[in-house]
Design a protein around this motif. Structure first.
Motif, mmCIF file in Angstrom:
data_model
loop_
_atom_site.group_PDB
_atom_site.id
_atom_site.type_symbol
_atom_site.label_atom_id
_atom_site.label_comp_id
_atom_site.label_asym_id
_atom_site.label_seq_id
_atom_site.Cartn_x
_atom_site.Cartn_y
_atom_site.Cartn_z
ATOM 1 N N VAL A 105 10.217 19.275 4.676
ATOM 2 C CA VAL A 105 9.581 20.834 5.003
ATOM 3 C C VAL A 105 8.373 20.993 5.600
ATOM 4 O O VAL A 105 7.857 21.801 6.038
ATOM 5 C CB VAL A 105 9.203 21.520 3.699
ATOM 6 N N LEU A 106 8.097 19.740 6.222
ATOM 7 C CA LEU A 106 6.920 19.636 7.094
ATOM 8 C C LEU A 106 6.871 20.383 8.333
ATOM 9 O O LEU A 106 7.638 19.916 9.137
ATOM 10 C CB LEU A 106 6.292 18.006 7.303
ATOM 11 N N PRO A 107 6.124 21.452 8.548
ATOM 12 C CA PRO A 107 6.090 22.306 9.678
ATOM 13 C C PRO A 107 5.897 21.330 10.807
ATOM 14 O O PRO A 107 4.829 20.536 10.923
ATOM 15 C CB PRO A 107 5.304 23.358 9.387
ATOM 16 N N GLY A 108 6.478 21.636 12.046
ATOM 17 C CA GLY A 108 6.101 21.058 13.538
ATOM 18 C C GLY A 108 6.556 19.789 13.544
ATOM 19 O O GLY A 108 6.802 19.259 14.506
ATOM 20 N N ASP A 128 10.710 20.434 9.654
ATOM 21 C CA ASP A 128 11.163 21.702 9.916
ATOM 22 C C ASP A 128 13.012 21.787 9.314
ATOM 23 O O ASP A 128 13.808 22.355 9.948
ATOM 24 C CB ASP A 128 11.333 22.014 11.416
ATOM 25 N N GLY A 129 12.947 21.267 8.040
ATOM 26 C CA GLY A 129 14.407 21.142 7.886
ATOM 27 C C GLY A 129 15.235 20.045 7.874
ATOM 28 O O GLY A 129 16.479 19.994 7.796
ATOM 29 N N TYR A 130 14.680 19.159 8.670
ATOM 30 C CA TYR A 130 15.371 17.861 9.033
ATOM 31 C C TYR A 130 14.646 16.591 8.644
ATOM 32 O O TYR A 130 13.586 16.455 8.546
ATOM 33 C CB TYR A 130 15.226 17.687 10.655
ATOM 34 N N ASN A 131 15.468 15.586 8.356
ATOM 35 C CA ASN A 131 15.000 14.213 8.047
ATOM 36 C C ASN A 131 14.904 13.728 9.504
ATOM 37 O O ASN A 131 15.860 13.575 10.165
ATOM 38 C CB ASN A 131 16.213 13.528 7.212
ATOM 39 N N ARG A 132 13.911 13.153 9.769
ATOM 40 C CA ARG A 132 13.393 12.568 10.843
ATOM 41 C C ARG A 132 13.449 10.991 11.026
ATOM 42 O O ARG A 132 12.915 10.507 12.109
ATOM 43 C CB ARG A 132 12.116 13.065 11.431
#
Ligand code: GCU
Length: 572
Positions: free
Chosen positions: A536-539, A542-546
């Motif tokens: 959930v980290l904005p920017g 944002d809903g994605y595992n990076r």
């Protein structure tokens, strides 16, 4: 199970289906908690002007099948509950050539009920395995209503259970077909090669079981009668990673005929090595979720498979971990064609109710679906029964049962599970998870320099197990936002992720089997950024595992090249 469906005559029901979103399950359960006999499965229409029918599929929105509902309608993005799918079909007088028809569902997440013309025919639980429902005698010429209730609720006693690091895509996520077969037909027919190089196979005839099955491999001059489990005395050209040789196969029984394309290879372990066709083979892998190359939707079909696996081939991989559940059949067939070794896994993931016998029964059923559908695929070399489950006596007994069940279904492949690792405060890691005794390969997820451990000293770490078996890093890595650049010490930058990969590669080089270590392979986490509700980290997230090496739209990050150049070192 009804197998080899992709090779059979079928009427596709893919396309738009009318749907009703039913969070309170009113379509099935009446206000008194009993079954609502005027429920949505009846697909009723008012019979007269005063007839009170409080739903109408024809006036309801549609969703496309195959596909998840979450990415087709913004209001359903976070929806977890029931959706009713309805398709009306017109059957022509000469529609069916065969005497029997089956509704085949490639996958429906999580639990689904099938109704035809208002009659309840079957319930299936498990969101990733295929199933079939016999419709013989129900599809006479004329119009028919097919209704499928699907719910993707997360429940403690389901598999997977309450939490996962992937999006809980709901719906009819793979193709739906009506399969048309003769009275007597081959429900299942498989061929594979065992570690000693014997070609073995099996058939399951439905109908007149006295009928003999003829098996032909035209390219090998084979035409013989087989029945049940059998062995073929042939020495076919081998399928090998990077050089995928496939042989045409024709199965016949009575009026039924089904074709396939099968490769033959041996796979086994030798000490801490993984050996394919007698050759020590380091698994140059990458993990993949069944998420489309772009758009963040559930993947399905041949195009998604070709694109995702094409990226793995570009990476220089010879191995893919299909995480954490059964992927689309198109995916494993593409692995066969592309010459990629594959790991197939059950969604026995994180917290599972291991003490409940009915949950074990579900896991066994999902394992049956996994093995029976894909045991003719030469590319598939691993059956994985779990991912990251906390050791406990109940858990180890549960998983050992599954390991034994997998071997009983298919003694020709390796069985494993992705084990958790924990920070030890030392650079020497000794794996002694009791499940290691039951599996063929000690597969571990380790996140040195990300979830634990010091990034600078990653290369100093060593890994051994108390079992003297090959070690495979089924997960390793860290996150970065594509296009986010900065200092190598700045988390979420591509530079940070690339540095992480360089250091892990240094550790793996030093710890490889045959180089004094026990590391026989790797499938870093993960090929592509993917949707995950816990990110959930904005920017940044944002809903994605990076942790992808490419973004959710396919942009390559620096770490892609780092891993690619390491895999390039392996001259095949
Ligand atoms: C775990 C898990 C993955 C998850 C990954 C992560 O190891 O197996 O499903 O996505 O870690 O934290 O990114």
């Amino acid at each position: 199970m009804l197998n080899n469906v992709l090779q059979r005559r079928r009427r596709s029901l893919d396309g738009p289906w009318h749907v009703i979103v039913d969070p309170y399950e009113m379509g099935y359960i009446g206000i008194l908690g009993d079954r609502n006999d005027r429920g949505f499965f009846r697909d009723h229409k008012p019979r007269h002007s005063a007839d009170r029918v409080e739903y109408d599929f024809d006036l309801s929105p549609t969703l496309v099948v195959p596909g998840d509902w979450n990415t087709q309608n913004e209001r359903l993005m976070y929806y977890e509950g029931t959706v009713w799918y309805r398709r009306r079909i017109m059957v022509a007088a000469d529609e069916w050539r065969g005497d029997r028809q089956f509704l085949h569902i490639g996958a429906a997440n999580h639990t689904s009920r099938v109704f035809v013309d208002g009659d309840e025919l079957a319930t299936h639980s498990g969101g990733f395995g295929p199933y079939a429902v016999e419709l013989t005698g129900r599809l006479d010429p004329g119009e028919h209503s097919i209704v499928i209730q699907v719910d993707n609720r997360r429940e403690l006693d389901r598999i997977p259970a309450l939490r996962s690091d992937w999006w809980n895509f709901g719906g009819l996520t793979r193709s739906v077909d009506i399969v048309d077969v003769p009275e007597t037909f081959l429900r299942d027919a498989w061929l594979t090669m065992d570690p000693s190089g014997r070609v073995i196979g099996g058939t399951t005839v439905d109908g007149d079981t006295g009928e003999s099955v003829r098996l032909e491999l035209p390219g090998l001059g084979v035409s013989t009668v087989v029945n049940g489990q059998f062995e073929l005395d042939i020495d076919p050209g081998r399928w090998h990673p990077g050089t995928p040789v496939l042989h045409d196969v024709v199965w016949k029984v009575g009026n039924d005929e089904v074709t396939d394309s099968v490769g033959f290879r041996t796979v086994e372990v030798d000490g801490t090595d993984i050996v394919v066709n007698g050759e020590q083979t380091f698994l140059r892998g990458i993990s993949i979720h069944a998420e489309a190359p772009s758009g963040g939707r559930r993947a399905h079909g041949p195009e998604d498979a070709e694109t995702l696996l094409g990226w793995a081939v570009d990476l220089g991989a010879n191995f893919v971990r299909l995480a954490h559940y059964q992927h689309d059949e198109h995916m494993v067939r593409a692995c066969d064609r592309l010459g990629l070794l594959a790991w197939a896994e059950l969604p026995v993931y994180w917290g599972i109710a291991f003490e409940q016998p009915e949950v074990l029964a579900q896991a066994r059923q999902q394992l049956d679906e996994l093995v029976v559908r894909d045991r003719s695929r030469a590319s598939v070399i691993f059956w994985s029964v779990a991912n990251e489950t906390l050791p406990s006596p109940e858990r180890t007994a549960f998983l050992t049962d599954l390991v034994d069940h997998a071997r009983a279904l298919d003694p020709t492949r390796l069985v494993s599970a992705a084990l958790l690792t924990f920070p030890t405060g030392s650079n020497e890691h000794i794996i002694d998870d009791p499940l290691g005794a039951a599996v063929d390969v000690v597969s571990i997820n380790q996140y040195l320099g990300w979830y634990y451990g010091d990034r600078e000293t990653i290369a100093d770490n060593t890994w051994r197990s108390v079992f003297g078996k090959p070690i495979v890093f089924t997960e390793m890595g860290g996150g970065a936002k594509a296009g986010h650049h900065g200092d190598v010490d700045e988390i979420w930058t591509e530079e940070f992720q690339a540095d992480l990969y360089r250091r892990h590669i240094e550790m793996i080089r030093a710890g490889r089997s045959g180089n004094g270590g026990e590391i026989a392979g790797m499938s870093p986490w993960i090929l592509k950024d993917f949707r995950a509700p816990v990110r959930v980290l904005p920017g940044i997230q944002d809903g994605y595992n990076r942790k992808g090496l490419v973004s959710e739209e396919g942009e390559r990050k620096l770490a892609f090249e780092v891993l690619q150049s390491y895999y390039d070192e392996f001259s095949d």
